[in-house]
Design a protein around this motif. Structure first.
Motif, short mmCIF file in Angstrom:
data_model
loop_
_atom_site.label_atom_id
_atom_site.label_comp_id
_atom_site.label_asym_id
_atom_site.label_seq_id
_atom_site.Cartn_x
_atom_site.Cartn_y
_atom_site.Cartn_z
N ASN A 81 0.86 -1.16 0.00
CA ASN A 81 0.00 0.00 0.00
C ASN A 81 0.91 1.23 0.00
N VAL A 82 1.13 1.79 -1.19
CA VAL A 82 2.11 2.86 -1.37
C VAL A 82 1.73 4.10 -0.56
N GLU A 83 0.45 4.40 -0.48
CA GLU A 83 0.02 5.59 0.27
C GLU A 83 0.40 5.47 1.74
N ARG A 84 0.18 4.31 2.33
CA ARG A 84 0.51 4.13 3.74
C ARG A 84 2.03 4.10 3.95
N VAL A 85 2.76 3.57 2.99
CA VAL A 85 4.22 3.57 3.09
C VAL A 85 4.72 5.01 3.09
N GLN A 86 4.17 5.84 2.20
CA GLN A 86 4.57 7.25 2.15
C GLN A 86 4.21 7.96 3.46
N TYR A 87 3.07 7.61 4.04
CA TYR A 87 2.68 8.19 5.32
C TYR A 87 3.72 7.87 6.39
N TRP A 88 4.11 6.60 6.48
CA TRP A 88 5.07 6.21 7.52
C TRP A 88 6.45 6.82 7.26
N LEU A 89 6.84 6.94 5.99
CA LEU A 89 8.10 7.60 5.69
C LEU A 89 8.06 9.07 6.11
N ALA A 90 6.90 9.72 5.92
CA ALA A 90 6.74 11.11 6.35
C ALA A 90 6.78 11.23 7.87
N GLN A 91 6.38 10.18 8.58
CA GLN A 91 6.42 10.18 10.03
C GLN A 91 7.82 9.89 10.57
N GLY A 92 8.77 9.59 9.69
CA GLY A 92 10.15 9.37 10.11
C GLY A 92 10.57 7.91 10.16
N ALA A 93 9.74 7.00 9.66
CA ALA A 93 10.10 5.59 9.66
C ALA A 93 11.23 5.36 8.67
N GLN A 94 12.19 4.52 9.05
CA GLN A 94 13.33 4.20 8.20
C GLN A 94 13.15 2.81 7.61
#
Length: 133
Positions: free
Chosen positions: A55-68
């Motif tokens: 789910n690319v949208e959720r991946v982008q959300y977590w990357l925006a939250q600082g997930a590595q």
């Protein structure tokens, strides 16, 4: 809280199946996670659409939250176009190990001896022929 996007292993012996999850980095690999973001099935062909689903949208959300993302997940994201490709540093790439280096040195010594042996008899008959004239 340090967040990671990583793979959580599932499946049976010799039949791996991975979930792409967002989790706290302190949790075990297959332990508690916050959200399942996709799946990865390494047993499928590389060109199969079902090999990696996320789910690319959720991946982008977590990357925006600082997930590595981990290294493997980062490669999936680069292939999907979510993340820009990074230059990896592997200074020992392709460098043979100690045993292989030893074998190569022995082989080179044998080949040099064979070339030397092949050249030595060829030189002797030429001198004999010159001596007969």
């Amino acid at each position: 809280m340090a967040m990671k996007i990583r793979l959580a292993r599932g499946g049976s012996n010799k039949r791996p199946h991975y979930s792409i999850v967002a989790s706290d980095s302190r949790m075990p690999r297959d332990g508690r996670y916050l959200e399942k973001l996709g799946t990865y099935n390494p047993l499928l062909a590389k060109d199969s659409e079902d090999r990696i689903k996320m789910n690319v949208e959720r991946v982008q959300y977590w990357l925006a939250q600082g997930a590595q993302p981990t290294d493997r997940v980062a490669r999936f994201l680069e292939a999907a176009g979510v993340k820009e490709k990074t230059q990896r540093s592997n200074p020992n790439k392709g460098e043979p190990g100690k045993a292989a280096k030893d074998r190569a040195a022995k082989r080179a010594a044998r080949e040099a001896a064979a070339v030397e042996a092949a050249n030595a008899p060829a030189a002797e008959p030429a001198t004999e022929a010159a001596a007969e004239e």
